[in-house]
Design a protein around this motif. Structure first.
Motif, mmCIF file in Angstrom:
data_model
loop_
_atom_site.group_PDB
_atom_site.id
_atom_site.type_symbol
_atom_site.label_atom_id
_atom_site.label_comp_id
_atom_site.label_asym_id
_atom_site.label_seq_id
_atom_site.Cartn_x
_atom_site.Cartn_y
_atom_site.Cartn_z
ATOM 1 N N GLY A 27 0.859 -1.176 0.000
ATOM 2 C CA GLY A 27 0.000 0.000 0.000
ATOM 3 C C GLY A 27 0.899 1.231 0.000
ATOM 4 O O GLY A 27 2.041 1.192 0.447
ATOM 5 N N VAL A 28 0.386 2.337 -0.516
ATOM 6 C CA VAL A 28 1.149 3.578 -0.599
ATOM 7 C C VAL A 28 0.557 4.582 0.382
ATOM 8 O O VAL A 28 -0.650 4.821 0.377
ATOM 9 C CB VAL A 28 1.094 4.155 -2.035
ATOM 10 N N GLY A 29 1.406 5.144 1.232
ATOM 11 C CA GLY A 29 0.962 6.195 2.146
ATOM 12 C C GLY A 29 0.060 5.721 3.262
ATOM 13 O O GLY A 29 -0.683 6.510 3.838
ATOM 14 N N THR A 30 0.108 4.447 3.590
ATOM 15 C CA THR A 30 -0.727 3.932 4.671
ATOM 16 C C THR A 30 -0.025 4.176 6.013
ATOM 17 O O THR A 30 1.209 4.181 6.077
ATOM 18 C CB THR A 30 -0.990 2.425 4.496
ATOM 19 N N PRO A 31 -0.784 4.370 7.092
ATOM 20 C CA PRO A 31 -0.161 4.626 8.389
ATOM 21 C C PRO A 31 0.631 3.433 8.920
ATOM 22 O O PRO A 31 1.574 3.584 9.668
ATOM 23 C CB PRO A 31 -1.332 4.967 9.308
#
Length: 193
Positions: free
Chosen positions: A42-46
């Motif tokens: 995933g991109v930019g997930t916490p």
């Protein structure tokens, strides 16, 4: 063959980095064996996460493959979900025409409210998904066999705002109040793009 969608989350970043090379080598082996269809983070997930789509005969085979991943062997998967995915619209195969330059991929999941009868909206949703497929904004979509009130769509669009707008217009979301999540996805491994 069946498609299984596996989502991993990782919280031990040091260990994740140490075993990254071994993990990638393992994924490439599974690709050559035609057991793994596609995989990517995933991109930019916490929280660091990845989604893998396996093409296998059954759950027993899948479990062996997941257990053989160096991340699993070394206890680096904080949590995971597994869903048998019925691809009802589109395909996980590489398209004849490549996606446009700058295309981004998003995994959009939905879940209908408990005890919702979606049958009256199925045709409208199928029509909507076919329109997205014709517009080359949808790669594949379907429900989970183990939970038919939930599912996954893989979108190929220019940005997060477009992906979000597409999901909000899905009849299951717009008319039935399905909850949803849209995550940018970077499919690194597999013959997908």
């Amino acid at each position: 063959m069946k498609y299984y969608v596996v989502t991993f989350t990782h919280t031990k970043i040091v260990g994740w980095a140490i075993y990254l090379h071994a993990h990638v080598k393992y994924l490439k082996k599974l690709l050559k064996e035609d057991k793994l269809q596609i995989s990517g983070p995933g991109v930019g997930t916490p929280v660091r996460s990845a989604q893998l789509v396996f093409k296998v005969t059954d759950r027993e085979e899948l479990d062996k493959l997941v257990a053989g991943d160096p991340y699993s062997i070394h206890g680096l998967v904080a949590s995971s979900t597994v869903n048998l995915w019925n691809v009802e619209c589109g395909s996980m195969e590489k398209p004849a025409d490549p996606d446009a330059e700058g295309t981004k991929y998003f995994r959009a999941t939905f879940e209908l409210p408990e005890n919702t009868d979606a049958s009256a909206y199925k045709d409208a949703r199928d029509t909507y998904l076919k329109k997205l497929l014709d517009e080359k904004k949808l790669r594949a979509s379907g429900t989970y066999e183990n939970n038919p009130s939930a599912g996954l769509s893989i979108l190929s669009v220019s940005d997060a705002a477009e992906a979000e707008a597409i999901v909000k217009e899905d009849p299951y979301v717009k008319e039935l109040g399905a909850s949803y999540q849209v995550i940018q996805w970077d499919p690194k491994f597999g013959d997908f793009k």
